[in-house]
Design an enzyme around this catalytic site. Sequence first.
Site, PDB file in Angstrom:
ATOM      1  N   TYR A   1       4.645  -1.903   9.151  1.00  6.61           N
ATOM      2  CA  TYR A   1       4.142  -1.663   7.875  1.00  6.61           C
ATOM      3  C   TYR A   1       3.522  -0.482   7.615  1.00  6.61           C
ATOM      4  O   TYR A   1       3.719   0.406   6.851  1.00  6.61           O
ATOM      5  CB  TYR A   1       3.016  -2.843   7.381  1.00  6.61           C
ATOM      6  CG  TYR A   1       2.696  -2.677   5.786  1.00  6.61           C
ATOM      7  CD1 TYR A   1       3.410  -2.951   4.831  1.00  6.61           C
ATOM      8  CD2 TYR A   1       1.439  -2.381   6.023  1.00  6.61           C
ATOM      9  CE1 TYR A   1       3.075  -2.690   3.566  1.00  6.61           C
ATOM     10  CE2 TYR A   1       0.676  -2.300   4.606  1.00  6.61           C
ATOM     11  CZ  TYR A   1       1.456  -2.615   3.393  1.00  6.61           C
ATOM     12  OH  TYR A   1       0.797  -2.236   2.329  1.00  6.61           O
TER      13      TYR A   1
ATOM     14  N   GLY B   1      11.209  -2.064  -8.454  1.00 12.42           N
ATOM     15  CA  GLY B   1      10.229  -3.162  -8.146  1.00 12.42           C
ATOM     16  C   GLY B   1       9.717  -3.685  -8.962  1.00 12.42           C
ATOM     17  O   GLY B   1       8.465  -4.266  -8.885  1.00 12.42           O
TER      18      GLY B   1
ATOM     19  N   LYS C   1       4.322   3.418   6.262  1.00 10.62           N
ATOM     20  CA  LYS C   1       3.444   3.879   5.198  1.00 10.62           C
ATOM     21  C   LYS C   1       3.135   5.531   5.254  1.00 10.62           C
ATOM     22  O   LYS C   1       3.208   6.200   4.670  1.00 10.62           O
ATOM     23  CB  LYS C   1       2.251   3.098   4.942  1.00 10.62           C
ATOM     24  CG  LYS C   1       2.420   1.738   4.346  1.00 10.62           C
ATOM     25  CD  LYS C   1       2.964   1.946   2.725  1.00 10.62           C
ATOM     26  CE  LYS C   1       3.430   0.546   2.198  1.00 10.62           C
ATOM     27  NZ  LYS C   1       4.054   1.059   0.778  1.00 10.62           N
TER      28      LYS C   1
ATOM     29  N   GLY D   1       7.815  -7.158  -8.917  1.00  8.73           N
ATOM     30  CA  GLY D   1       6.969  -7.523  -7.806  1.00  8.73           C
ATOM     31  C   GLY D   1       5.652  -7.876  -8.022  1.00  8.73           C
ATOM     32  O   GLY D   1       5.106  -7.608  -9.467  1.00  8.73           O
ATOM     33  N   GLN D   2       4.610  -7.669  -7.097  1.00  9.54           N
ATOM     34  CA  GLN D   2       3.452  -7.884  -7.270  1.00  9.54           C
ATOM     35  C   GLN D   2       2.410  -6.640  -7.895  1.00  9.54           C
ATOM     36  O   GLN D   2       1.842  -7.310  -8.957  1.00  9.54           O
ATOM     37  CB  GLN D   2       2.582  -8.168  -5.959  1.00  9.54           C
ATOM     38  CG  GLN D   2       1.165  -8.446  -6.040  1.00  9.54           C
ATOM     39  CD  GLN D   2       0.444  -8.462  -4.556  1.00  9.54           C
ATOM     40  OE1 GLN D   2       0.975  -7.900  -3.627  1.00  9.54           O
ATOM     41  NE2 GLN D   2      -0.632  -9.211  -4.518  1.00  9.54           N
TER      42      GLN D   2
ATOM     43  N   ILE E   1      16.392  -5.604  -8.230  1.00  8.70           N
ATOM     44  CA  ILE E   1      17.449  -6.051  -7.404  1.00  8.70           C
ATOM     45  C   ILE E   1      17.902  -7.296  -7.612  1.00  8.70           C
ATOM     46  O   ILE E   1      17.243  -8.158  -8.245  1.00  8.70           O
ATOM     47  CB  ILE E   1      17.090  -5.898  -5.976  1.00  8.70           C
ATOM     48  CG1 ILE E   1      15.783  -6.937  -5.622  1.00  8.70           C
ATOM     49  CG2 ILE E   1      16.603  -4.434  -5.546  1.00  8.70           C
ATOM     50  CD1 ILE E   1      15.584  -7.037  -4.189  1.00  8.70           C
TER      51      ILE E   1
END
Length: 317
Positions: free
Chosen positions: A143, A8, A147, A11-12, A35
């Site tokens: 979410y 990732g 987690k 990403g952010q 990806i």
Amino acid sequence: MKNVLVIGSTGQIGSELTRELRKRYGNDNIVAGFIKGAEPTGELKETGPAAEADVTNPEMIANVVKKHKVDTIYNLAALLSVVAENKPRLAWKIGVDGLWNILEVARENGCAVFTPSSIGSFGPSTPRVQTPQDTVQRPGTIYGVSKVTTELLSDYYFKKYGVDTRSVRFPGLISYVTPPGGGTTDYAVDIYYAAVRGEEFVCPIKKGTLMDMMYMPDGLHAAISLMEADPSRLKHRNGFNIASMSFDPEKIYQTIKRYKPDFKMVYDVDPLKQGIADSWPDCLDDSAAREEWDWCPQFDLDSMTVDMLKNLERKLK
């Protein structure tokens, strides 16, 4: 950590974490995992190795780990809270099934694994103020459910197989580098963009809604320093409460107005975002992280605001 794979990486969090790790450990030792459709560009592409690394494909991950002699995996693949609520099956596939694949590869290849958790792992029945390290976790979102599962699954692999798993519960992360992409706390990034552009900000979270937040440099510091920490000191592993600042929309607005006196904000509450925010804690007790690996944030709301405005003014010229 000697050779690190960041899954990732575009990403952010990943886009900034990959750069920071390369500064500390050398460009050639940090692999930017991506990806299809989210390939590295610019500095990320030019400064070090990159490899396709899809968490839903364990064979692909294993090949990357072996090719680059990876000893540490930062597994940042996940959907953000609002996006996850609209795509629950995909959120589970990436966040939980994907982690299972990563942990299996790590078990077979002797890798350490960092998989971030979140304040979203708590729910309405959790104590809201100074939320303890160890407390009830009954989230009401996919979410949050995913987690909590990542925390427990990571602990399981450590206890059963000896995989060196570690994680923190990130609060809302605020950054001027990567635009927000579907999180409940994103308003605290968007508000700075509006202020610098001279636009009125329409806030989707109601006045008085407190949430833990953190400036990205402190978030990166947490992710790296936990993985560098002496394992013999760690009584916990997945995931550590970390805290920096807690504020509601009105407080961040008034802080920005000190530097942008003409800035205006109005409220138009988003029911989905507000519902998620209402189920999260106001502020976390991070004493375990401070005691076990010397966690200490560097930024408060005012120093973050000064830095955000300065960097966004440069960026948006």
